[in-house]
Design an enzyme around this catalytic site. Structure first.
Site, PDB file in Angstrom:
ATOM      1  N   TYR A 196       8.357  28.816 -22.099  1.00 46.65           N
ATOM      2  CA  TYR A 196       9.037  29.359 -23.273  1.00 46.65           C
ATOM      3  C   TYR A 196      10.129  30.283 -22.753  1.00 46.65           C
ATOM      4  O   TYR A 196      10.552  30.190 -21.610  1.00 46.65           O
ATOM      5  CB  TYR A 196       7.988  30.050 -24.156  1.00 46.65           C
ATOM      6  CG  TYR A 196       8.450  30.422 -25.539  1.00 46.65           C
ATOM      7  CD1 TYR A 196       9.174  29.540 -26.331  1.00 46.65           C
ATOM      8  CD2 TYR A 196       8.132  31.670 -26.072  1.00 46.65           C
ATOM      9  CE1 TYR A 196       9.574  29.885 -27.605  1.00 46.65           C
ATOM     10  CE2 TYR A 196       8.523  32.028 -27.347  1.00 46.65           C
ATOM     11  CZ  TYR A 196       9.254  31.137 -28.108  1.00 46.65           C
ATOM     12  OH  TYR A 196       9.653  31.492 -29.366  1.00 46.65           O
ATOM     13  N   ARG A 249      22.237  26.712 -32.479  1.00 42.55           N
ATOM     14  CA  ARG A 249      22.163  28.114 -32.064  1.00 42.55           C
ATOM     15  C   ARG A 249      20.891  28.310 -31.234  1.00 42.55           C
ATOM     16  O   ARG A 249      19.923  28.894 -31.689  1.00 42.55           O
ATOM     17  CB  ARG A 249      22.145  29.040 -33.297  1.00 42.55           C
ATOM     18  CG  ARG A 249      22.352  30.510 -32.973  1.00 42.55           C
ATOM     19  CD  ARG A 249      21.824  31.391 -34.082  1.00 42.55           C
ATOM     20  NE  ARG A 249      20.409  31.186 -34.338  1.00 42.55           N
ATOM     21  CZ  ARG A 249      19.436  31.706 -33.608  1.00 42.55           C
ATOM     22  NH1 ARG A 249      19.708  32.444 -32.541  1.00 42.55           N
ATOM     23  NH2 ARG A 249      18.164  31.476 -33.916  1.00 42.55           N
ATOM     24  N   LYS A 267       7.837  25.070 -28.240  1.00 46.48           N
ATOM     25  CA  LYS A 267       7.123  25.701 -29.358  1.00 46.48           C
ATOM     26  C   LYS A 267       5.818  24.982 -29.649  1.00 46.48           C
ATOM     27  O   LYS A 267       4.783  25.609 -29.910  1.00 46.48           O
ATOM     28  CB  LYS A 267       8.001  25.702 -30.608  1.00 46.48           C
ATOM     29  CG  LYS A 267       9.220  26.602 -30.537  1.00 46.48           C
ATOM     30  CD  LYS A 267       8.882  28.031 -30.901  1.00 46.48           C
ATOM     31  CE  LYS A 267      10.140  28.884 -30.947  1.00 46.48           C
ATOM     32  NZ  LYS A 267       9.887  30.264 -31.382  1.00 46.48           N
ATOM     33  N   GLU A 339      13.898  25.585 -36.324  1.00 46.90           N
ATOM     34  CA  GLU A 339      14.163  26.367 -35.115  1.00 46.90           C
ATOM     35  C   GLU A 339      15.642  26.314 -34.740  1.00 46.90           C
ATOM     36  O   GLU A 339      16.217  25.222 -34.643  1.00 46.90           O
ATOM     37  CB  GLU A 339      13.344  25.843 -33.926  1.00 46.90           C
ATOM     38  CG  GLU A 339      11.904  26.288 -33.902  1.00 46.90           C
ATOM     39  CD  GLU A 339      11.739  27.765 -33.597  1.00 46.90           C
ATOM     40  OE1 GLU A 339      12.666  28.387 -33.029  1.00 46.90           O
ATOM     41  OE2 GLU A 339      10.680  28.307 -33.934  1.00 46.90           O
ATOM     42  N   ASP A 340      16.220  27.461 -34.530  1.00 46.27           N
ATOM     43  CA  ASP A 340      17.546  27.597 -33.924  1.00 46.27           C
ATOM     44  C   ASP A 340      18.649  26.820 -34.648  1.00 46.27           C
ATOM     45  O   ASP A 340      19.517  26.208 -34.024  1.00 46.27           O
ATOM     46  CB  ASP A 340      17.497  27.207 -32.442  1.00 46.27           C
ATOM     47  CG  ASP A 340      16.711  28.229 -31.627  1.00 46.27           C
ATOM     48  OD1 ASP A 340      16.391  29.297 -32.179  1.00 46.27           O
ATOM     49  OD2 ASP A 340      16.412  27.977 -30.450  1.00 46.27           O
ATOM     50  N   ASP A 362      11.199  30.008 -38.129  1.00 45.39           N
ATOM     51  CA  ASP A 362      10.675  30.961 -37.152  1.00 45.39           C
ATOM     52  C   ASP A 362      11.684  32.048 -36.825  1.00 45.39           C
ATOM     53  O   ASP A 362      11.312  33.189 -36.565  1.00 45.39           O
ATOM     54  CB  ASP A 362      10.262  30.215 -35.882  1.00 45.39           C
ATOM     55  CG  ASP A 362       9.421  31.079 -34.956  1.00 45.39           C
ATOM     56  OD1 ASP A 362       8.578  31.837 -35.456  1.00 45.39           O
ATOM     57  OD2 ASP A 362       9.624  30.999 -33.727  1.00 45.39           O
ATOM     58  N   ASP A 363      12.969  31.713 -36.824  1.00 43.96           N
ATOM     59  CA  ASP A 363      13.993  32.706 -36.493  1.00 43.96           C
ATOM     60  C   ASP A 363      14.110  33.768 -37.583  1.00 43.96           C
ATOM     61  O   ASP A 363      14.370  34.936 -37.291  1.00 43.96           O
ATOM     62  CB  ASP A 363      15.343  32.014 -36.292  1.00 43.96           C
ATOM     63  CG  ASP A 363      15.269  30.946 -35.227  1.00 43.96           C
ATOM     64  OD1 ASP A 363      14.929  31.274 -34.087  1.00 43.96           O
ATOM     65  OD2 ASP A 363      15.529  29.773 -35.540  1.00 43.96           O
ATOM     66  N   ASN A 504      17.330  37.051 -26.956  1.00 46.65           N
ATOM     67  CA  ASN A 504      16.895  36.179 -25.866  1.00 46.65           C
ATOM     68  C   ASN A 504      18.055  35.318 -25.378  1.00 46.65           C
ATOM     69  O   ASN A 504      18.984  35.061 -26.136  1.00 46.65           O
ATOM     70  CB  ASN A 504      15.771  35.251 -26.359  1.00 46.65           C
ATOM     71  CG  ASN A 504      14.474  35.980 -26.565  1.00 46.65           C
ATOM     72  OD1 ASN A 504      14.070  36.779 -25.727  1.00 46.65           O
ATOM     73  ND2 ASN A 504      13.805  35.724 -27.684  1.00 46.65           N
TER      74      ASN A 504
END
Length: 648
Positions: A196, A249, A267, A339-340, A362-363, A504
Site C-alpha cells: 500500500y 488522481r 486496497k 478510489e482516486d 474512500d478519499d 501521500n
C-alpha cells in the site's frame, strides 16, 4: 479437480454436451476410461434428484462427483513430429489461420502448482503429492506454511529497493494466494507500506514497465455497450466488494490513467488481510477513459488508451453503464468503493449513486472517518470536545472537504447545534488562499459551505495567525508546505498543537514527523498519511501515528457485507470513527500516539464492523435478518483464514 462452466439448472454429464470435445466422440467400444472429477454448487449437493441421476458415479461428502466417462487415445500420425497428434490443427495452421484455444484445466499435477488459489508449494504433504500427481514436480522436502512465511520474509528483507519488495509480493499473490495473505497478516506493520502507500504510488507510476499479468478488470471506452459482458468474463461470480478507479488522481501523483490499477489491487488485498473478506469476493476495476498525462501518452510501455481523457456526456455514459451493469450482475448489496477519482467526478458520482447503490468513496468518506477517529483520540491530550476547537485545512479537495464535513457532523450531533453552525469553526485554504465569502461565486460547489466571512488571505502562515487554529490539517498533495514558520506559529498559539500531515505518498507530505516534533519543541500531537519512523527529541521518543484509511475501510466494508446493508449512511462513518478511537490504550497515549498499532488490526476491524453493522440495523438499512446477538463474534468468525487446507 476439473474446472469448467456448468449450467446449474441443466447439468450435463456427457463430455460432448459439456463442450469439452472439439468433435464427436467415437463409439464407446473404442474408448479408454477417463475419470473426471466435477464439483457441483453447494445448493445442488443435497439434491436427491440430482444424486440419483448420477447412477454409478461416486459422490464424496464434499459434493465432488467422480464421473466415469471415456475418451479416445490419439492415433499416431506420420505428419506430426514428436509423437503427438495435432488434434487441434495448431501445427498445420499458419499465422494467418486462426485456431481455437481449447483446453481442459484439471487442478492436479503441474496445473495445481500454477493455481494460486490451491497451490501450497513445498507444503504439499507426501500423501497429497501421491494423490494429486505431484511426484517429481517438487523437491522431496516437505515444509510447513510457517516456515514458508519465515523464508519469504527473509527474502523480502534482502531487497534494498521497496519496488522490488512490491513486485515480489505481487508475484507471490499470483502464485500462492494463501501464503501471500498469511505473510501480510502476520507481518502487517512491516509489509503494509510495501503493498500500500507509499510503495504502491511508485508501482502505479511504473505499472506499464513492471506489468506481467493482468489483475482485475480493465474497462475502457472500447467496451462501451458491452460492460455487462465484460463483468461476466470475470471468473468469480459471488462478488461482494468492488474497488474502482479511473486513475485521474492517484494519491498525490496526479493522472496515471490505466496504470492506477495498482490502487484497487492494493486496497482489495487489505480488504482480505485486514478485514477478512474472501479474496474470491473481491474485484479490482479500472475505468480507462484515456489520460492527460503527456509523459504516459508518449511512453511506449504505457498499457492504457492513448488518447486524452473523455469528459462530459461520454464519461458519464460509460460510468452509468458500469454502475448499472454491476447492480444487474451482482445485485444491490455489492459494495462499490470509489478510489482516486478527480474532485469534480468524485463528488458527482457519490451524490448521483449514493441513493441507488451501496457506494463508498474512500478519499472523501474513508479519510474523513479515520481522521475524525484521530481527533477524538487527540482530545485525551488537549481536553475539551471538538466543539471547543478551531480547524484550519490546507487543501480543499475530496479529502479536505470530506474530513471537514464529518467533523462538523460529529460536532452537530454531540453538541446538538445546527450543521451550519458547526461549520463556522472550520476553515479551508486552497491554492488561491483562504476560502472566504467574497470568493463564493468563483469556487466549486463542494467548497461553498466553507466560505466564511473574513478578509482574503493568500499565504498559509498568515491564515494561521489570523484564524488561530488549534488543529492544522494538510490534504494539499504538496510536500513541505507546513514550513518551520507555520509549525512554530502553531506552537506559539497552542500548548499542544495538533498537526496532521496527511498527503501521500511520503514525498508529498506537508512536513515530516521530525520537523513537526523539532519545530514545536516536542509539543505537537502529530500524525501523517504515510508512515514515519519514531523520532527522539530531548531524550523522549515520539511514535508518529499514521492516519491510514486501512484502519477504516476493511472493517467498514465487512460491516456492510455481514449485515447485508443496501446504502451507506453518514452515521455509519461516525460509528466507525468512534470505534477506532476507543482502541487506544494508556500505553499508546504515553508515546504520543493517536492511532493504535496495526498489529491488532484484525481485532480492530471486527469491532468497527460490529459497530457499523449495529448502526445499519438501527437505521433499518440491513437486510440480513435476524440480527446476530453478538456482532463482533459474528465478524470474527466470518473472516477469511489464510491457513492451508488438506486435500484428499
Amino acid at each position: 479437480m476439473a474446472s469448467f462452466p456448468i449450467d446449474h439448472h441443466s447439468i450435463a454429464l456427457d463430455l460432448t454436451k459439456l463442450n469439452l470435445c472439439p468433435k464427436p466422440l467415437p463409439h464407446a467400444s473404442d474408448m479408454l476410461p477417463f475419470r473426471l472429477p466435477v464439483v457441483f454448487p453447494r445448493s445442488l449437493r443435497t439434491s436427491s434428484r440430482l444424486l440419483s441421476s448420477l447412477g454409478s458415479n461416486r459422490v464424496d461428502p464434499n459434493g465432488s462427483v467422480l464421473i466415469e466417462t471415456t475418451t479416445t487415445p490419439p492415433e499416431p500420425s506420420p505428419d506430426v513430429t514428436g509423437g503427438v497428434q495435432d488434434v487441434y490443427g495448431e501445427d498445420a495452421a499458419t499465422e494467418d489461420m486462426p485456431i481455437t484455444p481449447w483446453s481442459l484445466s484439471v487442478a492436479s499435477g503441474y496445473t495445481l502448482l500454477r493455481d494460486p488459489h490451491h497451490n501450497k508449494g513445498l507444503a504439499f504433504s507426501q500423501r497429497e503429492r501421491d494423490a494429486h500427481y505431484l511426484r517429481g514436480l517438487l523437491p522431496p522436502t516437505v515444509i510447513s506454511q510457517d516456515l514458508q512465511v519465515k523464508k519469504m520474509m527473509h527474502t523480502l528483507r534482502h531487497y534494498q529497493v521497496p519496488l522490488q519488495r512490491y513486485m515480489a509480493m505481487m508475484d507471490l499473490q499470483e502464485t500462492n494466494e494463501r501464503l501471500f495473505y498469511k505473510l501480510l497478516i502476520e507481518n502487517v506493520e512491516e509489509l503494509l507500506p510495501v503493498v500500500y502507500t507509499p510503495t504502491v504510488g511508485e508501482a502505479c507510476q511504473k505499472y506499464g514497465s513492471i506489468f506481467l499479468r493482468p489483475q482485475g478488470l480493465f474497462i475502457s471506452l472500447k467496451e462501451k455497450g458491452k460492460i455487462l459482458e465484460v463483468l461476466r468474463n470475470w471468473p468469480e461470480k459471488n462478488i461482494q466488494v468492488i474497488v474502482v478507479t479511473d486513475g485521474e488522481r492517484i494519491l498525490g501523483l496526479g493522472d496515471l490513467g490505466c496504470q492506477g490499477m495498482g490502487i484497487p489491487v492494493g486496497k482489495l488485498s487489505l480488504y482480505t488481510a485486514l478485514g477478512g473478506v474472501r479474496p474470491s469476493a473481491c474485484l479490482p476495476v479500472t475505468i480507462d477513459v484515456g489520460t492527460n498525462n503527456e509523459k504516459l501518452l508518449n511512453d511506449e510501455f504505457y498499457i492504457g488508451l492513448r488518447q486524452r481523457r473523455a469528459t462530459g456526456e461520454e464519461y458519464s455514459e460509460l460510468m452509468h453503464e458500469f454502475m448499472t451493469a454491476v447492480k444487474q450482475n451482482y445485485g444491490e448489496k455489492v459494495v462499490i468503493q470509489f478510489e482516486d477519482f478527480a474532485n469534480h467526478n468524485a463528488f458527482d458520482l457519490l451524490a448521483k449513486y449514493g441513493t441507488t447503490h451501496l457506494v463508498f468513496n474512500d478519499d472523501i468518506q474513508g479519510t474523513a472517518s479515520v481522521v475524525l477517529a484521530g481527533l477524538l483520540a487527540a482530545l485525551k491530550f488537549v481536553g475539551g470536545s471538538l466543539a471547543n476547537h478551531r480547524f484550519l485545512f490546507l487543501g480543499a479537495g475530496e479529502a479536505g472537504t470530506g474530513i471537514a464535513e464529518l467533523i462538523a457532523l460529529e460536532i452537530s450531533k454531540k453538541s446538538q447545534i445546527p450543521l451550519e453552525e458547526a461549520r463556522k469553526n472550520i476553515w479551508l485554504v486552497d491554492s488561491k488562499g483562504l476560502i472566504v465569502s467574497s470568493r463564493k461565486e468563483s469556487i466549486q460547489h463542494f467548497k461553498k459551505p466553507w466560505a466564511h466571512d473574513h478578509k482574503p488571505i493568500k499565504e498559509l502562515v498568515d491564515a494561521v495567525k489570523a484564524i488561530k487554529p488549534t488543529v492544522l490539517i494538510g490534504t494539499s498533495g504538496v510536500g513541505q508546505t507546513f514550513t518551520q514558520e507555520v509549525v512554530e506559529t502553531m506552537a506559539e498559539l497552542n500548548e499542544k498543537p495538533i498537526i496532521l500531515s496527511l498527503s501521500n505518498p511520503t514525498s508529498q507530505s506537508e512536513c515530516t514527523a521530525e520537523q513537526a516534533y523539532t519545530w514545536s519543541k516536542g509539543r505537537a500531537i502529530f500524525a501523517s498519511g504515510s508512515p514515519f519512523a519514531p523520532v527522539e527529541y530531548e531524550g523522549k521518543t515520539f511514535v508518529p501515528g499514521q492516519a491510514n484509511n486501512a484502519y477504516i475501510f476493511p472493517g467498514f466494508g465487512l460491516g456492510l457485507i455481514m449485515s447485508g446493508t443496501i446504502r451507506v449512511h453518514d452515521d455509519m462513518l461516525l460509528a466507525a470513527s468512534e470505534a477506532l478511537a476507543e482502541q487506544l490504550m494508556e500505553e499508546h497515549y504515553e508515546k504520543g500516539m493517536i492511532f493504535p498499532p496495526f498489529r491488532n488490526i484484525r481485532k480492530i476491524s471486527a469491532r468497527i464492523a460490529a459497530r457499523v453493522a449495529a448502526k445499519a440495523y438501527e437505521l433499518g438499512l440491513a437486510t440480513r435478518l435476524p440480527q446476530p446477538k453478538e456482532l463482533e463474534k459474528c465478524a470474527e468468525s466470518s473472516m477469511y483464514s489464510p491457513s492451508y487446507h488438506s486435500y484428499r
